[in-house]
Write an enzyme that holds these catalytic residues in place. Structure first.
Site, mmCIF file in Angstrom:
data_model
loop_
_atom_site.group_PDB
_atom_site.id
_atom_site.type_symbol
_atom_site.label_atom_id
_atom_site.label_comp_id
_atom_site.label_asym_id
_atom_site.label_seq_id
_atom_site.Cartn_x
_atom_site.Cartn_y
_atom_site.Cartn_z
ATOM 1 N N ASP A 106 -8.067 -2.777 13.885
ATOM 2 C CA ASP A 106 -9.448 -3.013 13.437
ATOM 3 C C ASP A 106 -9.551 -4.214 12.490
ATOM 4 O O ASP A 106 -10.584 -4.437 11.881
ATOM 5 C CB ASP A 106 -10.008 -1.746 12.763
ATOM 6 C CG ASP A 106 -9.206 -1.326 11.527
ATOM 7 O OD1 ASP A 106 -8.263 -2.057 11.137
ATOM 8 O OD2 ASP A 106 -9.524 -0.265 10.946
ATOM 9 N N ASP B 149 0.801 -1.219 0.000
ATOM 10 C CA ASP B 149 0.000 0.000 0.000
ATOM 11 C C ASP B 149 0.836 1.272 0.000
ATOM 12 O O ASP B 149 2.059 1.227 0.202
ATOM 13 C CB ASP B 149 -0.966 0.004 1.201
ATOM 14 C CG ASP B 149 -0.343 -0.622 2.454
ATOM 15 O OD1 ASP B 149 0.892 -0.577 2.579
ATOM 16 O OD2 ASP B 149 -1.095 -1.144 3.289
ATOM 17 N N GLU C 231 -9.797 -1.934 5.060
ATOM 18 C CA GLU C 231 -10.478 -1.634 6.315
ATOM 19 C C GLU C 231 -11.754 -2.475 6.431
ATOM 20 O O GLU C 231 -12.214 -3.055 5.432
ATOM 21 C CB GLU C 231 -10.818 -0.135 6.360
ATOM 22 C CG GLU C 231 -9.596 0.793 6.336
ATOM 23 C CD GLU C 231 -8.858 0.875 7.683
ATOM 24 O OE1 GLU C 231 -8.818 -0.125 8.414
ATOM 25 O OE2 GLU C 231 -8.316 1.953 7.976
HETATM 26 C C1 F6R Z 1 1.233 -1.549 6.119
HETATM 27 C C2 F6R Z 1 0.001 -2.334 6.201
HETATM 28 C C3 F6R Z 1 -0.831 -2.335 7.436
HETATM 29 C C4 F6R Z 1 -0.039 -2.622 8.719
HETATM 30 C C5 F6R Z 1 -0.961 -2.531 9.931
HETATM 31 C C6 F6R Z 1 -0.227 -2.786 11.226
HETATM 32 O O1 F6R Z 1 1.834 -1.706 4.858
HETATM 33 O O2 F6R Z 1 -0.323 -2.921 5.246
HETATM 34 O O3 F6R Z 1 -1.826 -3.334 7.298
HETATM 35 O O4 F6R Z 1 0.542 -3.878 8.637
HETATM 36 O O5 F6R Z 1 -1.569 -1.287 9.980
HETATM 37 O O6 F6R Z 1 0.646 -1.725 11.460
HETATM 38 P P1 F6R Z 1 1.728 -1.815 12.639
HETATM 39 O O7 F6R Z 1 2.711 -2.846 12.209
HETATM 40 O O8 F6R Z 1 2.350 -0.443 12.650
HETATM 41 O O9 F6R Z 1 0.996 -2.160 13.868
#
Ligand code: F6R
Length: 264
Positions: free
Chosen positions: A136, A67, A143
């Site tokens: 979430d 992403d 999402e």
């Molecule tokens: C980032 C991504 C997100 C993160 C998720 C967890 O490229 O795809 O899905 O893996 O938001 O983020 P952290 O590791 O910061 O808790």
């Protein structure tokens, strides 16, 4: 789903790095799907160590990131381009032309997303997709309510994700509302997935992902339907699992050749 319990995040990250390194050694021209965020930082650190000390060779590896924020230039300090170069790419011998990250400045977003999907297919598909999980339940930036068969597209972040990710910015107001993300369908096409989750703040959502029903409200639960997903969690993130004893039992009783695939 295979649930691998590790004592802490450091051991979990080393296990994941070992799985990636093994693929690179067996298939030097492999395709990796990569994630950003706090969770994979130690894993990337370990891959860099393996490159420096053990000669792990990234020269034929192709990567696709999950992403990117819409509206951020690649050289913006909080962009996922910057993140990947800072925490992995600039430290290893990967070829810049083999690095793929959605372009947050794409003029025609639907076309750019279609091209991203086409390129993944043209490269033969993703061998290992690394994933974190949002509080979430998002994977990539899919999402809650994301279609379980979605492809790369634009998404709107939830207030919670904006808050969680604000630590990478000066304030929550600076976090872009929109992102480009691989879809859940794109992730599900990967030949294997390795999802990492560490710390107590992930315990509740890990339990929902692993033991709850498959639901668009918990996008990561779609991985229950994936053919080869490994969920690597530490003690803290395993706190709300009801079948923890069974996952440990399974691991203790694995045939040696299966354990070797994980431990070597
Ligand atoms: C980032 C991504 C997100 C993160 C998720 C967890 O490229 O795809 O899905 O893996 O938001 O983020 P952290 O590791 O910061 O808790």
């Amino acid at each position: 789903m295979e649930i691998l319990l590790r004592p802490d995040a450091a051991v979990g990250s080393r296990t994941a790095a070992g799985v990636v390194a093994r693929l690179i050694r067996e298939k030097p021209a492999c395709v990796l799907g990569l994630a950003t965020g706090r969770t994979p930082m130690s894993l990337y650190h370990e891959l860099i160590r393996m490159h420096r000390e053990e000669g792990l060779d990234f020269s034929q590896v192709t990567t696709f990131n999950l992403d990117e924020y819409v509206g951020l230039a690649p050289d913006h300090p909080a962009s996922y381009h910057s993140f990947m170069w800072e925490y992995l790419f600039k430290h290893v011998n990967i070829k810049p032309l083999q690095v793929n990250i959605p372009n947050g400045l794409a003029k025609n977003i639907p076309e750019h997303c279609r091209e991203y999907e086409d390129k993944i297919r043209a490269c033969g598909g993703i061998d290992i997709q690394l994933l974190g999980i949002g509080g979430d339940g998002h994977i990539g930036f899919n999402e809650p309510c994301s279609s379980l068969s979605s492809r790369t597209r634009i998404k709107t972040l939830t207030r919670r994700t904006i808050q969680d990710n604000s630590t990478f910015f000066d304030s929550a107001e600076q976090v872009p509302l929109h992102v480009l993300t691989m879809g859940i369908g794109t992730i599900m096409d990967s030949r294997s997935c390795v999802l990492l989750a560490f710390g107590t703040r992930k315990a509740e959502i890990v339990a929902k992902m692993v033991e709850g029903p498959i639901s668009a409200m918990v996008p990561a639960s779609a991985l229950q339907w994936h053919e080869k997903t490994t969920v690597l969690i530490d003690e803290e993130a395993s706190g709300k699992l009801t079948r923890k004893d069974y996952y440990q039992w399974v691991y203790q009783n694995k045939p040696a050749w299966q354990t070797a695939e994980i431990e070597s």
